[in-house]
Design a protein around this motif. Sequence first.
Motif, PDB file in Angstrom:
ATOM      1  N   GLY A 174     -16.667  -7.964   1.687  1.00  0.00           N
ATOM      2  CA  GLY A 174     -15.293  -8.138   1.759  1.00  0.00           C
ATOM      3  C   GLY A 174     -15.030  -8.218   3.358  1.00  0.00           C
ATOM      4  O   GLY A 174     -14.488  -9.030   3.945  1.00  0.00           O
ATOM      5  N   PHE A 175     -15.411  -7.276   4.090  1.00  0.00           N
ATOM      6  CA  PHE A 175     -15.333  -6.978   5.538  1.00  0.00           C
ATOM      7  C   PHE A 175     -16.254  -8.089   6.212  1.00  0.00           C
ATOM      8  O   PHE A 175     -15.371  -8.581   7.228  1.00  0.00           O
ATOM      9  CB  PHE A 175     -15.742  -5.676   5.879  1.00  0.00           C
ATOM     10  CG  PHE A 175     -15.415  -5.495   7.247  1.00  0.00           C
ATOM     11  CD1 PHE A 175     -14.064  -5.333   7.852  1.00  0.00           C
ATOM     12  CD2 PHE A 175     -16.224  -5.337   8.255  1.00  0.00           C
ATOM     13  CE1 PHE A 175     -13.866  -4.938   9.272  1.00  0.00           C
ATOM     14  CE2 PHE A 175     -15.968  -5.003   9.646  1.00  0.00           C
ATOM     15  CZ  PHE A 175     -14.638  -5.037  10.130  1.00  0.00           C
ATOM     16  N   ASN A 176     -17.169  -8.422   5.856  1.00  0.00           N
ATOM     17  CA  ASN A 176     -17.816  -9.815   6.475  1.00  0.00           C
ATOM     18  C   ASN A 176     -16.991 -10.658   6.257  1.00  0.00           C
ATOM     19  O   ASN A 176     -17.101 -11.810   7.263  1.00  0.00           O
ATOM     20  CB  ASN A 176     -19.471  -9.934   5.921  1.00  0.00           C
ATOM     21  CG  ASN A 176     -20.329  -8.841   6.163  1.00  0.00           C
ATOM     22  OD1 ASN A 176     -20.186  -8.022   7.321  1.00  0.00           O
ATOM     23  ND2 ASN A 176     -21.287  -8.257   5.461  1.00  0.00           N
TER      24      ASN A 176
ATOM     25  N   ALA B 139      -2.542  -5.211   8.166  1.00  0.00           N
ATOM     26  CA  ALA B 139      -3.783  -4.821   8.783  1.00  0.00           C
ATOM     27  C   ALA B 139      -4.097  -3.430   8.899  1.00  0.00           C
ATOM     28  O   ALA B 139      -5.283  -3.084   8.562  1.00  0.00           O
ATOM     29  CB  ALA B 139      -3.678  -5.477  10.155  1.00  0.00           C
ATOM     30  N   ALA B 140      -3.071  -2.391   8.825  1.00  0.00           N
ATOM     31  CA  ALA B 140      -3.247  -1.113   8.957  1.00  0.00           C
ATOM     32  C   ALA B 140      -3.688  -0.756   7.601  1.00  0.00           C
ATOM     33  O   ALA B 140      -4.763   0.074   7.572  1.00  0.00           O
ATOM     34  CB  ALA B 140      -2.078  -0.191   9.353  1.00  0.00           C
ATOM     35  N   ALA B 141      -2.914  -1.212   6.555  1.00  0.00           N
ATOM     36  CA  ALA B 141      -3.552  -0.556   5.395  1.00  0.00           C
ATOM     37  C   ALA B 141      -4.804  -1.048   4.697  1.00  0.00           C
ATOM     38  O   ALA B 141      -5.952  -0.096   4.279  1.00  0.00           O
ATOM     39  CB  ALA B 141      -2.463  -1.144   4.175  1.00  0.00           C
ATOM     40  N   ALA B 142      -5.029  -2.262   5.065  1.00  0.00           N
ATOM     41  CA  ALA B 142      -6.441  -2.934   5.001  1.00  0.00           C
ATOM     42  C   ALA B 142      -7.594  -2.269   5.562  1.00  0.00           C
ATOM     43  O   ALA B 142      -8.676  -1.895   5.105  1.00  0.00           O
ATOM     44  CB  ALA B 142      -6.338  -4.335   4.773  1.00  0.00           C
ATOM     45  N   GLY B 143      -7.116  -2.204   7.066  1.00  0.00           N
ATOM     46  CA  GLY B 143      -8.230  -1.593   7.720  1.00  0.00           C
ATOM     47  C   GLY B 143      -8.600  -0.170   7.448  1.00  0.00           C
ATOM     48  O   GLY B 143      -9.657   0.428   7.481  1.00  0.00           O
ATOM     49  N   TYR B 144      -7.446   0.698   7.264  1.00  0.00           N
ATOM     50  CA  TYR B 144      -7.681   1.844   6.749  1.00  0.00           C
ATOM     51  C   TYR B 144      -8.557   2.020   5.351  1.00  0.00           C
ATOM     52  O   TYR B 144      -9.358   2.903   5.165  1.00  0.00           O
ATOM     53  CB  TYR B 144      -6.274   2.789   6.438  1.00  0.00           C
ATOM     54  CG  TYR B 144      -6.266   4.034   5.802  1.00  0.00           C
ATOM     55  CD1 TYR B 144      -6.639   5.166   6.381  1.00  0.00           C
ATOM     56  CD2 TYR B 144      -5.910   4.131   4.436  1.00  0.00           C
ATOM     57  CE1 TYR B 144      -6.572   6.434   5.880  1.00  0.00           C
ATOM     58  CE2 TYR B 144      -6.233   5.520   3.796  1.00  0.00           C
ATOM     59  CZ  TYR B 144      -6.415   6.575   4.688  1.00  0.00           C
ATOM     60  OH  TYR B 144      -6.481   7.722   3.944  1.00  0.00           O
ATOM     61  N   GLY B 145      -8.291   1.300   4.427  1.00  0.00           N
ATOM     62  CA  GLY B 145      -9.134   1.094   3.317  1.00  0.00           C
ATOM     63  C   GLY B 145     -10.449   0.676   3.364  1.00  0.00           C
ATOM     64  O   GLY B 145     -11.360   1.529   2.810  1.00  0.00           O
ATOM     65  N   PHE B 146     -10.707  -0.255   4.089  1.00  0.00           N
ATOM     66  CA  PHE B 146     -12.235  -0.507   4.684  1.00  0.00           C
ATOM     67  C   PHE B 146     -13.031   0.695   5.104  1.00  0.00           C
ATOM     68  O   PHE B 146     -14.165   0.838   5.087  1.00  0.00           O
ATOM     69  CB  PHE B 146     -12.223  -1.772   5.540  1.00  0.00           C
ATOM     70  CG  PHE B 146     -12.305  -3.202   4.497  1.00  0.00           C
ATOM     71  CD1 PHE B 146     -13.144  -3.488   3.696  1.00  0.00           C
ATOM     72  CD2 PHE B 146     -11.056  -3.965   4.903  1.00  0.00           C
ATOM     73  CE1 PHE B 146     -13.272  -4.433   2.968  1.00  0.00           C
ATOM     74  CE2 PHE B 146     -11.088  -4.930   3.995  1.00  0.00           C
ATOM     75  CZ  PHE B 146     -12.391  -5.362   3.153  1.00  0.00           C
ATOM     76  N   ALA B 147     -12.226   1.378   6.048  1.00  0.00           N
ATOM     77  CA  ALA B 147     -12.971   2.464   6.849  1.00  0.00           C
ATOM     78  C   ALA B 147     -12.892   3.662   5.998  1.00  0.00           C
ATOM     79  O   ALA B 147     -14.055   4.546   6.294  1.00  0.00           O
ATOM     80  CB  ALA B 147     -12.033   2.694   8.151  1.00  0.00           C
ATOM     81  N   LYS B 148     -12.068   3.990   5.093  1.00  0.00           N
ATOM     82  CA  LYS B 148     -12.029   5.244   4.541  1.00  0.00           C
ATOM     83  C   LYS B 148     -12.442   5.387   2.987  1.00  0.00           C
ATOM     84  O   LYS B 148     -12.439   6.569   2.556  1.00  0.00           O
ATOM     85  CB  LYS B 148     -10.882   6.069   4.640  1.00  0.00           C
ATOM     86  CG  LYS B 148     -10.553   6.304   6.113  1.00  0.00           C
ATOM     87  CD  LYS B 148     -11.288   7.053   6.886  1.00  0.00           C
ATOM     88  CE  LYS B 148     -11.322   7.303   8.642  1.00  0.00           C
ATOM     89  NZ  LYS B 148     -12.208   8.338   9.203  1.00  0.00           N
ATOM     90  N   PHE B 149     -12.665   4.346   2.417  1.00  0.00           N
ATOM     91  CA  PHE B 149     -13.111   4.142   1.089  1.00  0.00           C
ATOM     92  C   PHE B 149     -14.104   3.419   0.850  1.00  0.00           C
ATOM     93  O   PHE B 149     -14.503   2.429   1.674  1.00  0.00           O
ATOM     94  CB  PHE B 149     -11.819   3.501   0.254  1.00  0.00           C
ATOM     95  CG  PHE B 149     -10.614   4.345   0.236  1.00  0.00           C
ATOM     96  CD1 PHE B 149     -10.601   5.324  -0.619  1.00  0.00           C
ATOM     97  CD2 PHE B 149      -9.475   4.166   1.172  1.00  0.00           C
ATOM     98  CE1 PHE B 149      -9.332   6.038  -0.838  1.00  0.00           C
ATOM     99  CE2 PHE B 149      -8.339   4.820   1.192  1.00  0.00           C
ATOM    100  CZ  PHE B 149      -8.140   5.933   0.195  1.00  0.00           C
TER     101      PHE B 149
END
Length: 309
Positions: free
Chosen positions: A132-134, A114-124
Amino acid sequence: MTTTAPAAPTAAATGRARTATRRRSPARRRSTPLTIAMLAALAYFLLPLFWLAVASTKSTQDLFGTFGLWFSRSPQLLSNIRATLTHDHGVFLHWMLNTVLYAVVSAVGAALLAAAAGYGFAKFRFRGDRAGFNLVLGAIMVPTTALAIPTYLLFAKVGLVNTPWAVILPSLVSPFGLYLMRVYAQDAVPDSLIEAARIDGAGEAQIFFRIALRLLAPGLVTVVLFTLVTTWNNYFLPLIMLSDPRLYPITVGLSSWASQTAGGGSGANSETVVLVVTGSMLSIVPLVVAFLLLQRYWQSGLATGSVKQ
């Protein structure tokens, strides 16, 4: 030249100053309906725990013959714990170890993913990131029980049914944890810090594991706690995935003991009621300890990200 000492404040002036101070300070308001609602909610959550603690000290006869919310005249908590831990060659301890394995591995793995995916959605920014986030937000609304049967059929095809991986792998996916980490990483990891690390020559993986992951620690603890509780209390998925009693978690194991008392008979079956009650009490102790140890990280993880800076 004669100087005049300043006049001492009169009692009326002092009273007016105190009144003005009280007016400026926020008033402590009390609401009787809200107090009653709070007490009702407190009783709703604590009374079952109190009943469980009281019932685990009673014998089978006292369990059905005395008042449920108070102790009997001859409490026997230690003997009940001993009987629970030694019943059926100590299978309860085996179930507890299985539960710890499933819950800890699932919680740590789900938090890292979750941290890796959340960081990717937030910063890239990439094509399809919003869609994808929806999709993740939509997955939060899907109940896990609705996915249990399709997951069983999928795992049966690859031969993972009746293995620990049948419980661990589905628990690694946490849409709510991904959403929480995305919101948390948005403000917890400054873009300027990432750019500075890139200028210094750090790779993206190095930035994530050495910089971002440390800043995301409170959010990670929050996801760990949520996933730990969810996996610890999971019943339906292990029930359909596991057929070997030696692989049962504590939820399915206690349910198998409770099924022995369904007929309401006497003898060994009636004694199992006390074992189920005492085992239920023992099963919540690790969760209480985990929450007490990680409470401050959990609270900060929930608060940070809920306020937009």
